[in-house]
Motif scaffolding. Sequence first.
Motif, PDB file in Angstrom:
ATOM      1  N   ALA A  25     -11.398  71.905 -40.684  1.00  0.00           N
ATOM      2  CA  ALA A  25     -10.265  72.750 -41.065  1.00  0.00           C
ATOM      3  C   ALA A  25      -9.663  73.470 -39.873  1.00  0.00           C
ATOM      4  O   ALA A  25      -9.179  74.595 -40.006  1.00  0.00           O
ATOM      5  CB  ALA A  25     -10.713  73.761 -42.118  1.00  0.00           C
ATOM      6  N   ALA A  26      -9.700  72.826 -38.707  1.00  0.00           N
ATOM      7  CA  ALA A  26      -9.162  73.474 -37.506  1.00  0.00           C
ATOM      8  C   ALA A  26      -7.681  73.792 -37.647  1.00  0.00           C
ATOM      9  O   ALA A  26      -7.172  74.748 -37.050  1.00  0.00           O
ATOM     10  CB  ALA A  26      -9.389  72.583 -36.288  1.00  0.00           C
ATOM     11  N   GLY A  27      -6.977  73.022 -38.432  1.00  0.00           N
ATOM     12  CA  GLY A  27      -5.553  73.260 -38.609  1.00  0.00           C
ATOM     13  C   GLY A  27      -5.227  74.253 -39.701  1.00  0.00           C
ATOM     14  O   GLY A  27      -4.058  74.488 -39.995  1.00  0.00           O
ATOM     15  N   GLY A  28      -6.261  74.802 -40.347  1.00  0.00           N
ATOM     16  CA  GLY A  28      -6.034  75.802 -41.386  1.00  0.00           C
ATOM     17  C   GLY A  28      -6.121  75.261 -42.792  1.00  0.00           C
ATOM     18  O   GLY A  28      -5.903  75.996 -43.751  1.00  0.00           O
ATOM     19  N   ASP A  29      -6.465  73.970 -42.958  1.00  0.00           N
ATOM     20  CA  ASP A  29      -6.581  73.366 -44.285  1.00  0.00           C
ATOM     21  C   ASP A  29      -8.050  73.156 -44.595  1.00  0.00           C
ATOM     22  O   ASP A  29      -8.689  72.245 -44.053  1.00  0.00           O
ATOM     23  CB  ASP A  29      -5.822  72.038 -44.333  1.00  0.00           C
ATOM     24  CG  ASP A  29      -5.895  71.386 -45.710  1.00  0.00           C
ATOM     25  OD1 ASP A  29      -6.345  72.074 -46.655  1.00  0.00           O
ATOM     26  OD2 ASP A  29      -5.505  70.213 -45.833  1.00  0.00           O
ATOM     27  N   LEU A  30      -8.621  73.989 -45.498  1.00  0.00           N
ATOM     28  CA  LEU A  30     -10.038  73.872 -45.827  1.00  0.00           C
ATOM     29  C   LEU A  30     -10.341  72.617 -46.646  1.00  0.00           C
ATOM     30  O   LEU A  30     -11.490  72.233 -46.787  1.00  0.00           O
ATOM     31  CB  LEU A  30     -10.498  75.109 -46.607  1.00  0.00           C
ATOM     32  CG  LEU A  30     -10.537  76.419 -45.816  1.00  0.00           C
ATOM     33  CD1 LEU A  30     -10.948  77.572 -46.709  1.00  0.00           C
ATOM     34  CD2 LEU A  30     -11.501  76.299 -44.643  1.00  0.00           C
ATOM     35  N   GLY A  31      -9.325  71.976 -47.186  1.00  0.00           N
ATOM     36  CA  GLY A  31      -9.551  70.762 -47.945  1.00  0.00           C
ATOM     37  C   GLY A  31      -9.446  69.500 -47.117  1.00  0.00           C
ATOM     38  O   GLY A  31      -9.531  68.394 -47.654  1.00  0.00           O
ATOM     39  N   ALA A  32      -9.270  69.629 -45.797  1.00  0.00           N
ATOM     40  CA  ALA A  32      -9.100  68.451 -44.951  1.00  0.00           C
ATOM     41  C   ALA A  32     -10.343  67.570 -44.937  1.00  0.00           C
ATOM     42  O   ALA A  32     -10.252  66.354 -44.765  1.00  0.00           O
ATOM     43  CB  ALA A  32      -8.758  68.889 -43.521  1.00  0.00           C
ATOM     44  N   ALA A  33     -11.522  68.153 -45.132  1.00  0.00           N
ATOM     45  CA  ALA A  33     -12.759  67.363 -45.104  1.00  0.00           C
ATOM     46  C   ALA A  33     -12.818  66.378 -46.258  1.00  0.00           C
ATOM     47  O   ALA A  33     -13.451  65.319 -46.154  1.00  0.00           O
ATOM     48  CB  ALA A  33     -13.968  68.288 -45.142  1.00  0.00           C
ATOM     49  N   ALA A  34     -12.159  66.709 -47.368  1.00  0.00           N
ATOM     50  CA  ALA A  34     -12.197  65.818 -48.530  1.00  0.00           C
ATOM     51  C   ALA A  34     -11.362  64.573 -48.317  1.00  0.00           C
ATOM     52  O   ALA A  34     -11.592  63.537 -48.958  1.00  0.00           O
ATOM     53  CB  ALA A  34     -11.711  66.562 -49.777  1.00  0.00           C
ATOM     54  N   ALA A  35     -10.406  64.612 -47.405  1.00  0.00           N
ATOM     55  CA  ALA A  35      -9.518  63.469 -47.196  1.00  0.00           C
ATOM     56  C   ALA A  35     -10.251  62.277 -46.614  1.00  0.00           C
ATOM     57  O   ALA A  35      -9.876  61.127 -46.851  1.00  0.00           O
ATOM     58  CB  ALA A  35      -8.362  63.878 -46.281  1.00  0.00           C
TER      59      ALA A  35
END
Length: 449
Positions: free
Chosen positions: A217-227
């Motif tokens: 989530a370095a870009g501020g999106d905590l859901g990025a890991a799910a992608a």
Amino acid sequence: MSKGSGLTRGDVRRNARKAALRGLVPLSNAVLGVDLGEKKQALVLADGDGVVLWRRSPQVRVHELGRYLDAAAERAARGGFAGVTVACEPTGSRWMTVQELCRARRVPLVCVQPLVSHVAREQQDLTGDKTDEGDCVLIARLARELHCYVPEDLDAGWAELRAAGRDRAAQVTRSTAAKQLIRDQLGLVLPGMLEVHGEPLESATWLACLETVLEHAAGGDLGAAAAAGYEQFAAAAAARLAAWGGRRLGPTAARVLAALGGPQPVPRMLRAARRRLAGALEDLKHARDRRERAEAEMIAMLGELGIDAGRVCRIPGLSPASLAAIIAEAGDLRRYASSSSLVKHAGMSPARNESGSFQGKTAISRRGRPALRLAAWRATWAVLRHCDVLAAKFTTLTSRDDGRLRDAQARAACAASLLRWIYSLIVHRTSWDPAIAAGELSHHHAIAA
């Protein structure tokens, strides 16, 4: 009450303590009161009536007091005194240096509690006037009146155990603060993650997954890991699992991934929350590592000091680390006259408020060593969950008809009982017996180990 003497056991112990103190502060000695400071010391030599015989206020550090102790001894000898007794307050660790200086000169040393000095100062001067030069006179008078105590003489092993115990306590506090911050920030931006496990901050899998989420989530999106999908997410979390003390990734990982798709109530706070969460996780990991190392060292030190942790920890729920934390603050239990003395030293003895027919509120004294009280309090929570005897006592205290105690009061009483059990197992070398602990059998039935 002792047979034939008309004295209670408390009277006998109190008289013995007074006699021991009078041996250190004999009437034939002058008393040198010392008020310790960082770069200035205040000394006064007084006789039995409090008459000042000699005074100095040198601008020196405490390590340079040796020549002033020698000068005070010479002045006392010229005044016809048999010797000198040194009295001081236990200020920081400076009093230990005075203890070494006195030991080298075979001069007795006693300490006066700062609280006693404070109360005596108010009684003597209602203005509350406080000066170093006035305090050293007050310290000398209190020592002469035996309002003092014999300071603890720690050897290297006990001192090292206490230092390790202080480090462990600091890491427990640090990890607790980190956990509270993690809960607070996740509750703000991703509350669903806190609901995927009953005790999320105690789960190695959950912590490894949170670290993975923050990394993506370095870009501020905590859901990025799910992608990236479950396989890649699980592999990244498994790589971080060992650092949290885990061995195998549990089913919590799938639930964490599912929670990432939940609502994010405050999106503008995501980047700030990620930064704070990452810092809190780093603090938590560091504190856990430091705590584990400190606990391993403390448990090893118990064996070196002759304490059989395995036998004492037969008390259900008492871990060797919790025992070591208690012993680190209490010191050698054999120096206490009784288990009641240990409880008083922890500040957990009842402080009654009664007079005639008046029955006031009874609370714990909260005097003595706060760190010992905290160590016993923390250990009691685990023992209450596993020890039927202590759990039954807690239930009785919180449900009895003749004055029900609040939960915190009952836990304090249980912590005092735990200290008494530990004292008996170490000092009297008894074996743990639930029937004796519950009061069903006399302590004389205890089998020596």
